[in-house]
Enzyme design. Sequence first.
Site, PDB file in Angstrom:
ATOM      1  CG  ASP A   1      -2.769   9.748  11.149  1.00 25.89           C
ATOM      2  OD1 ASP A   1      -4.128   9.888  11.260  1.00 25.89           O
ATOM      3  OD2 ASP A   1      -2.219   9.584  10.246  1.00 25.89           O
TER       4      ASP A   1
ATOM      5  N   GLY B   1       0.834  -1.206  -0.117  1.00 26.44           N
ATOM      6  CA  GLY B   1       0.109   0.140   0.000  1.00 26.44           C
ATOM      7  C   GLY B   1       0.815   1.281   0.084  1.00 26.44           C
TER       8      GLY B   1
ATOM      9  N   GLY C   1       4.478   7.051   2.843  1.00 24.58           N
ATOM     10  CA  GLY C   1       5.481   6.524   1.672  1.00 24.58           C
ATOM     11  C   GLY C   1       4.777   4.888   1.534  1.00 24.58           C
TER      12      GLY C   1
END
Length: 676
Positions: free
Chosen positions: A477, A359, A364
């Site tokens: 996150d 992914g 990145g």
Amino acid sequence: MATVVISLPFLVTLYFIFKLRFMSAQNDQFIYNGFNQTNLRLDGIAKIHSNGLLQLTNTSNQQVGYAFYPLPLEFNSSSSSSVLPRSLSFSTNFVFAIVPQMPMLGGHGLAFVISPSQEFTYGVASQYLGIFNTSNNGSPTNNILAIELDTVKSPDVQDIDGNHVGIDVNGLVSNESAPATYFSGQEGKNRSMELMSGNPMHLWIDYNETEKLLNVTLAPTSIPKPNRPLLSKHIDLSQYLLESMYVGFSAATGAVASDHYILGWSFNKSGQAQSLDISKLPQPPRRRKSKENPVRMIIISLIAVVVVLVLVTGATIIWRRKKYEEIREDWESEYGPHRFIYKNLFKATKGFSDKELLGAGGFGKVYKGTLSSSNSQIAVKKVSHDSKQGMKEFVAEIISLGRLRHRNLVQLLGYCRRKGELLLVYDYMPNGSLDKFLYGNEKSNLDWLQRFRILKGVASGLLYLHEEWEQVVLHRDVKASNVLLDAELNGRLGDFGLARLCDHGTNPQTTHVVGTVGYLAPELTRTRRATTCTDVFAFGAFMLEVACGRRPVEQQGLTEEVILVDWVFECWRKGSILDASDPRLEGNYVVEEMKLVLKLGLLCSQSMPAARPSMRQVTQFLDGNANLPELPNEGGCFGTFKGNEAFDFLLSIPSTSGKCSAASFSSTDSILICGR
Ligand SMILES: *[C@@H]1O[C@H](CO)[C@@H](O)[C@H](O)[C@H]1NC(C)=O
Ligand SMILES: *[C@@H]1O[C@H](CO)[C@@H](O)[C@H](O)[C@H]1NC(C)=O
């Protein structure tokens, strides 16, 4: 009168003496450094090349070639009534080259010839060298002296070998001969020479009438005349030579053939012959390829192969160095065990092949890999990072994070650094990220049991980060795409700590507000201060996401945005909170658990940081160890603010709420980990 009578014949005699002397001196001596513009008399197949090279024969079989000085020279006065006695002494030297038609196979040779005639009509090729024939060979009437350079052993003329120099008088059975050698003054011994080597060689022939000594000296052109001759023969040439003789060369080929060349020639009938200027001599054509010494060819080929190999190896080493180049600084030595070798990561991911791509996230691309050493599966996150600044602190944090151990965290194994690139190595999560299950079509949907377990797991992972480790770690996150599923479909939080990269300006697309829209606590956009409470807010959004199967913010139509929190709150206010549940579950869920998750999601999504539960409380609610408090019946208390009054209210909040653990924010200080 008597004086006049006497003086006339005297004057006439004197005139002739001087005339002869003068003319002889003119013809007695010559030197040819190459044979351009010379009037040599050529016969047979002899020719002069444009570069001045005299070729007596080529490699055609049974051929003869001659080249003679055109004028006769006076040699032997005793045999005739010459006016003045002429000396038999002479001195000559010449440079020759014999190039055989095949390596070491050629013939027959060449000779320096002193002969009463330059016509050799009856001369036979091969071993007769073009100067004799079967019937006149050895005949005293030949009056010929020849110095032969013989490259074929002919038993009928008693040759000693196929590489010799001989003195021949009137025939080819040499008066004296010797294998081709030269005396090396340096080494004090004779060194052998190969007449058919194709290399230019120097031959000196000197006859001293007083000593009646004929010396023949051979040497390579690279050295001066050796002081020991090869052949030294006492011989009285007056018995053989006539008064008028021609000097020149003869060469012959037979069943085997050579190119016979003369490069230069110096002759003197009345003294020492001048030295040839070797550097000015024409060169024989390069030796035929096939004539190359096979051993030498092999050696040259081997050297070439070695040189090519060395170059290729060198280039490969440089290329590999470049390919696998890493950045490693002194301060990293303490992180040795966590430092991965780039080459191993490169090989593990098959060269970061697109086929191994798991992914591409905000930081990145992530590649799947298998470490050959342990056969363990890894995920390698390639983060572009150009800033050297803060790298040391960042790596320190990464290492620190590597020490975090929890069954609901994706284990960070280590890192590697390259120019402009940071590689983070994680445990491989075979089931990928949760959002693919929630929204993707390709994967089978998760049932409620699995979803509830994932929520509880992620909650306990976040609690570990916030409260159970030696330091407070903010995730910053939390979202469905950062929750990965292991083989047993346990939820594991990944990517923690990476938000820190943004603080160093790694990713220009990301502002300083780290996180994802829809998960961002309202105070975060205002104060830019991440706390445990902002993580809880994001976790609330995540809970609703899992229960409802919808993203926190969904675009509906062209302009309308559906804010998940608002929608769930509306459902709750209408007394039908279960309407918010994911329709794909088709009602297959434990009602109490669904209600709990939706309500808890709302609770965590409260605008007021202090009003949100802590992660410890969240886990207690999820485990059923505590009862949920009542939700405030005011829409404005949830999610993002919609009115200015809320901002005013927010501004009154002290910068560090007693409930939320945070760190002072600056772009260089660590906000990720702070001491308790
Ligand atoms: C040798 O020279 C002769 C006469 O010039 C020529 O006919 C012949 O072809 C030459 N042979 C070779 C092998 O060059
Ligand atoms: C050999 O050469 C001589 C001249 O030197 C000649 O008279 C004689 O006929 C020749 N013999 C043969 C067999 O060619």
